[in-house]
Design an enzyme around this catalytic site. Sequence first.
Site, PDB file in Angstrom:
ATOM      1  N   ASP A   6      13.119  -6.594  -6.483  1.00 41.84           N
ATOM      2  CA  ASP A   6      12.872  -6.530  -5.071  1.00 41.84           C
ATOM      3  C   ASP A   6      13.914  -6.496  -4.752  1.00 41.84           C
ATOM      4  O   ASP A   6      14.973  -7.623  -5.898  1.00 41.84           O
ATOM      5  CB  ASP A   6      11.935  -8.592  -5.071  1.00 41.84           C
ATOM      6  CG  ASP A   6      11.786  -7.761  -2.902  1.00 41.84           C
ATOM      7  OD1 ASP A   6      12.136  -7.161  -2.502  1.00 41.84           O
ATOM      8  OD2 ASP A   6      11.767  -9.773  -2.822  1.00 41.84           O
ATOM      9  N   ASN A  42       2.635  -1.850   0.414  1.00 40.16           N
ATOM     10  CA  ASN A  42       3.833  -1.317   0.393  1.00 40.16           C
ATOM     11  C   ASN A  42       3.819   0.086   1.663  1.00 40.16           C
ATOM     12  O   ASN A  42       5.107   0.722   1.798  1.00 40.16           O
ATOM     13  CB  ASN A  42       4.916  -1.029  -1.017  1.00 40.16           C
ATOM     14  CG  ASN A  42       5.238  -2.065  -1.016  1.00 40.16           C
ATOM     15  OD1 ASN A  42       5.623  -2.459  -2.313  1.00 40.16           O
ATOM     16  ND2 ASN A  42       5.999  -2.875  -0.449  1.00 40.16           N
TER      17      ASN A  42
END
Length: 225
Positions: free
Chosen positions: A10, A58
């Site tokens: 991330d 996502n």
Amino acid sequence: MPRHIGIIMDGNGRWAKKRLLPRSAGHIQGAKAFRRCLRYCSSAGIECVTFYAFSTENWKRPQEEVNALMKLFSDYLDEGLEMDDDDVVMRFIGDMTPFDSSLRQKMERMAADTAGNHGTVCNIAVNYGGRDDILHAVKRLMKDGADADSLTEDSIGANLYTAGLPDVDLIIRPSGEQRISNFMIWQAAYAEYVFMDVLWPDFTEKDLDAALEEYSRRNRRFGGV
Ligand code: IPE
Ligand code: IPE
Ligand code: MG
């Protein structure tokens, strides 16, 4: 040493934003960090490592960004393993049904080509969600005729995407966020978490060492004393 490390890759978007670059530039650098870490895990003899690359959530991102991620993934599959990690066993975990057939074929090919290797098992989690993993496992069991009383923790574990692999021991999340974002929620029941402030594209072998060092200081009790 942990047997199984999970890494939530991330911070790519923030890395790019800091440099006034498009988010996709962050993902390109993130892919380099992935290669670096896989190489390192392989040379360190880590048994298993799972990289969270794309979550079931996502898809909410702009189409352009999703396309850029798919393109990067496809390029990686075309390029194949590097010399330093050519003994790695590559697996892909998640619900592959939404991907186009050429991408699926590339994943299947890489998995088949590396299945006989003896080194680190590397899972790439794509369209992966921990809840989806559990739901998918239970559906499989029920389709095979399991009734409620026959369900056990072991039978569910044996039908997860990670079947046959040890539970995750250490989960590393860079980028400063302190959450799990639907990653291996079943397998992480007793995982140790290491949250780090570095953004994923900047993540190096040194950061991995620091996380392993932190892990070695933890006292795991699994509910015992
Ligand atoms: C992680 O980086 C990559 C994926 C989720 C595919 P992000 O794109 O989430 O980066 P931030 O969190 O916006 O910085
Ligand atoms: C988690 O990162 C998913 C991956 C790294 C693939 P996100 O950036 O999607 O997580 P949230 O939205 O910040 O929780
Ligand atoms: Mg993020």
